[in-house]
Design a protein around this motif. Structure first.
Motif, PDB file in Angstrom:
ATOM      1  N   GLN A  51      42.033  40.141  44.536  1.00  0.00           N
ATOM      2  CA  GLN A  51      41.278  41.255  43.971  1.00  0.00           C
ATOM      3  C   GLN A  51      42.170  42.065  43.031  1.00  0.00           C
ATOM      4  O   GLN A  51      41.759  42.486  41.951  1.00  0.00           O
ATOM      5  CB  GLN A  51      40.801  42.119  45.136  1.00  0.00           C
ATOM      6  N   VAL A  52      43.430  42.263  43.449  1.00  0.00           N
ATOM      7  CA  VAL A  52      44.377  43.050  42.657  1.00  0.00           C
ATOM      8  C   VAL A  52      44.883  42.257  41.442  1.00  0.00           C
ATOM      9  O   VAL A  52      44.873  42.756  40.315  1.00  0.00           O
ATOM     10  CB  VAL A  52      45.558  43.498  43.537  1.00  0.00           C
ATOM     11  N   THR A  53      45.286  41.014  41.664  1.00  0.00           N
ATOM     12  CA  THR A  53      45.856  40.236  40.560  1.00  0.00           C
ATOM     13  C   THR A  53      44.818  39.929  39.485  1.00  0.00           C
ATOM     14  O   THR A  53      45.165  39.780  38.315  1.00  0.00           O
ATOM     15  CB  THR A  53      46.470  38.917  41.063  1.00  0.00           C
ATOM     16  N   ALA A  54      43.548  39.877  39.899  1.00  0.00           N
ATOM     17  CA  ALA A  54      42.489  39.590  38.927  1.00  0.00           C
ATOM     18  C   ALA A  54      42.437  40.647  37.828  1.00  0.00           C
ATOM     19  O   ALA A  54      41.984  40.372  36.719  1.00  0.00           O
ATOM     20  CB  ALA A  54      41.135  39.504  39.631  1.00  0.00           C
ATOM     21  N   THR A  55      42.928  41.846  38.125  1.00  0.00           N
ATOM     22  CA  THR A  55      42.849  42.928  37.146  1.00  0.00           C
ATOM     23  C   THR A  55      43.930  42.840  36.075  1.00  0.00           C
ATOM     24  O   THR A  55      43.850  43.535  35.072  1.00  0.00           O
ATOM     25  CB  THR A  55      42.968  44.309  37.830  1.00  0.00           C
ATOM     26  N   PHE A  56      44.975  42.007  36.295  1.00  0.00           N
ATOM     27  CA  PHE A  56      46.029  41.959  35.265  1.00  0.00           C
ATOM     28  C   PHE A  56      46.598  40.570  34.955  1.00  0.00           C
ATOM     29  O   PHE A  56      47.442  40.436  34.073  1.00  0.00           O
ATOM     30  CB  PHE A  56      47.182  42.914  35.621  1.00  0.00           C
ATOM     31  N   ALA A  67      58.591  41.074  33.236  1.00  0.00           N
ATOM     32  CA  ALA A  67      59.894  41.736  33.095  1.00  0.00           C
ATOM     33  C   ALA A  67      59.807  42.955  32.173  1.00  0.00           C
ATOM     34  O   ALA A  67      60.649  43.848  32.239  1.00  0.00           O
ATOM     35  CB  ALA A  67      60.923  40.744  32.556  1.00  0.00           C
ATOM     36  N   GLN A  68      58.792  42.985  31.328  1.00  0.00           N
ATOM     37  CA  GLN A  68      58.655  44.108  30.394  1.00  0.00           C
ATOM     38  C   GLN A  68      57.997  45.334  31.014  1.00  0.00           C
ATOM     39  O   GLN A  68      57.981  46.410  30.420  1.00  0.00           O
ATOM     40  CB  GLN A  68      57.847  43.655  29.164  1.00  0.00           C
ATOM     41  N   ALA A  72      57.264  51.920  37.636  1.00  0.00           N
ATOM     42  CA  ALA A  72      56.155  52.826  37.955  1.00  0.00           C
ATOM     43  C   ALA A  72      54.799  52.192  37.623  1.00  0.00           C
ATOM     44  O   ALA A  72      53.844  52.291  38.406  1.00  0.00           O
ATOM     45  CB  ALA A  72      56.321  54.142  37.202  1.00  0.00           C
ATOM     46  N   LYS A  73      54.725  51.533  36.471  1.00  0.00           N
ATOM     47  CA  LYS A  73      53.445  50.948  36.063  1.00  0.00           C
ATOM     48  C   LYS A  73      53.063  49.784  36.979  1.00  0.00           C
ATOM     49  O   LYS A  73      51.905  49.650  37.383  1.00  0.00           O
ATOM     50  CB  LYS A  73      53.526  50.469  34.604  1.00  0.00           C
ATOM     51  N   LEU A  74      54.060  48.970  37.306  1.00  0.00           N
ATOM     52  CA  LEU A  74      53.787  47.832  38.188  1.00  0.00           C
ATOM     53  C   LEU A  74      53.355  48.308  39.573  1.00  0.00           C
ATOM     54  O   LEU A  74      52.449  47.745  40.184  1.00  0.00           O
ATOM     55  CB  LEU A  74      55.028  46.933  38.282  1.00  0.00           C
ATOM     56  N   PHE A  84      54.168  48.669  48.184  1.00  0.00           N
ATOM     57  CA  PHE A  84      54.116  48.485  46.732  1.00  0.00           C
ATOM     58  C   PHE A  84      55.443  48.775  46.033  1.00  0.00           C
ATOM     59  O   PHE A  84      55.727  48.176  44.996  1.00  0.00           O
ATOM     60  CB  PHE A  84      52.981  49.329  46.127  1.00  0.00           C
ATOM     61  N   ARG A  85      56.278  49.644  46.612  1.00  0.00           N
ATOM     62  CA  ARG A  85      57.578  49.908  45.972  1.00  0.00           C
ATOM     63  C   ARG A  85      58.488  48.690  46.077  1.00  0.00           C
ATOM     64  O   ARG A  85      59.074  48.247  45.088  1.00  0.00           O
ATOM     65  CB  ARG A  85      58.240  51.131  46.598  1.00  0.00           C
ATOM     66  N   ASN A  86      58.598  48.167  47.297  1.00  0.00           N
ATOM     67  CA  ASN A  86      59.427  46.972  47.500  1.00  0.00           C
ATOM     68  C   ASN A  86      58.907  45.786  46.695  1.00  0.00           C
ATOM     69  O   ASN A  86      59.676  45.057  46.072  1.00  0.00           O
ATOM     70  CB  ASN A  86      59.468  46.585  48.986  1.00  0.00           C
TER      71      ASN A  86
END
Length: 218
Positions: A51-56, A67-68, A72-74, A84-86
Motif C-alpha cells: 500500500q505504501v510502496t505503491a505511492t512512490f 539515494a537522492q 526526512a522525505k523518505l 520509519f526512522r531506522n
DNA sequence: CTCCCGATAT
DNA sequence: ATATCAGGAG
C-alpha cells in the motif's frame, strides 16, 4: 532429527500444492525495489508495505533514485510501515553502498549482503533467492519460527539455530519452498493468535493441534 | 536482552 | 488494553 525429517516431508507434501504457486507478498518491479520492500516488511504486513510502496515506486526505481532522497522525505513516505526512522536510514544506507561500493548492482552473496545496513540473514536470503535463485540458507521470519516450533521441526527458539535445523532436515532445493509455504500457511491458517486448526491440512500431524485432532493425542 | 514504531485484530 | 506484523542493531 530422523523424526524431524519425516515430519518436514509430510509438511511439504501437504503445503506445496496449496502455496507453491502463490507469488510472494511483496510487490516490486526492479531489483532495488525488492530491497526496499524487504526492508519495509520488518514487523509489518506485506499488505501495508505494498500500500505504501505503491505511492512512490513509479517515481523511485533504482538505488540512484532512492539515494537522492532526504532522510526526512523518505521517512514521511514510509511512515505507516513503522520503525520509519531506522528503515529510512537503512534504505538510504543500502542505496548509497550499492551505488558506490557495488556499481549499482546488488551483491549476490550472503557475505556481501549482510554488510549492507539493515540486512540480516533473513533479508539476505530473500534477496538471494528472488534475484539470483541462490539459496545459501532458509528465510526465518516470525511465521517460519512459529510454525517450525508448532510442528516440531526444531526445538530451538532463536532464528539462527532454527535456520540451521531446517537446512539440516531438508534438501537445498526445497529451502525457499519451505519458508514460502510456512509463511503463507502461517498467515492464512496457522496464525499467531487464533490458529484455524479445524481447517488445517496439517492438523493430523501437528502436535500443537487441540484435542479432536490426532496431533495432540499422540 | 531492549529498542525501534504505526496500524490492525482480538 | 494487548498482541501481532516476510527483523535488525546495540
Amino acid at each position: 532429527m530422523k523424526e524431524a525429517k519425516t515430519q518436514v516431508n509430510k509438511v511439504l507434501n501437504k503445503l506445496i500444492p496449496l502455496y507453491a504457486h502463490v507469488p510472494i507478498g511483496i510487490k516490486y518491479v526492479t531489483p532495488f525495489q525488492l530491497v526496499v520492500g524487504v526492508i519495509l516488511s520488518a514487523q509489518c504486513t506485506d499488505e501495508r508495505v505494498n500500500q505504501v510502496t505503491a505511492t512512490f515506486f513509479d517515481d523511485f526505481q533504482t538505488a540512484q533514485d532512492f539515494a537522492q532522497l532526504s532522510q526526512a522525505k523518505l521517512e514521511k513516505m514510509i511512515k505507516p510501515t513503522g520503525f520509519f526512522r531506522n528503515k529510512a536510514k537503512n534504505i538510504l544506507g543500502a542505496a548509497n553502498m550499492i551505488l558506490h561500493d557495488y556499481q549499482g548492482v546488488i551483491p549476490n552473496s550472503m557475505k556481501e549482503l549482510i554488510k549492507i545496513p539493515g540486512f540480516g540473514r533473513k533479508t539476505a536470503n530473500v534477496i538471494l533467492a528472488r534475484l539470483y535463485e541462490i539459496n545459501e540458507g532458509v528465510c526465518v521470519d516470525t511465521h517460519v519460527m512459529r510454525l517450525s516450533q508448532r510442528l516440531r521441526l526444531t526445538k530451538h527458539k532463536d532464528p539462527i539455530r532454527i535456520e540451521r535445523d531446517l537446512m539440516a532436515i531438508t534438501s537445498q532445493k526445497h529451502w525457499e519452498t519451505l519458508s514460502h509455504c510456512l509463511i503463507w500457511h502461517g498467515r492464512k491458517v496457522c496464525k499467531a493468535r487464533k490458529p484455524n486448526c479445524t481447517e488445517c491440512v496439517l492438523n493430523k500431524i501437528c502436535p500443537f493441534a487441540p484435542a479432536p485432532f490426532a496431533g495432540s493425542s499422540v
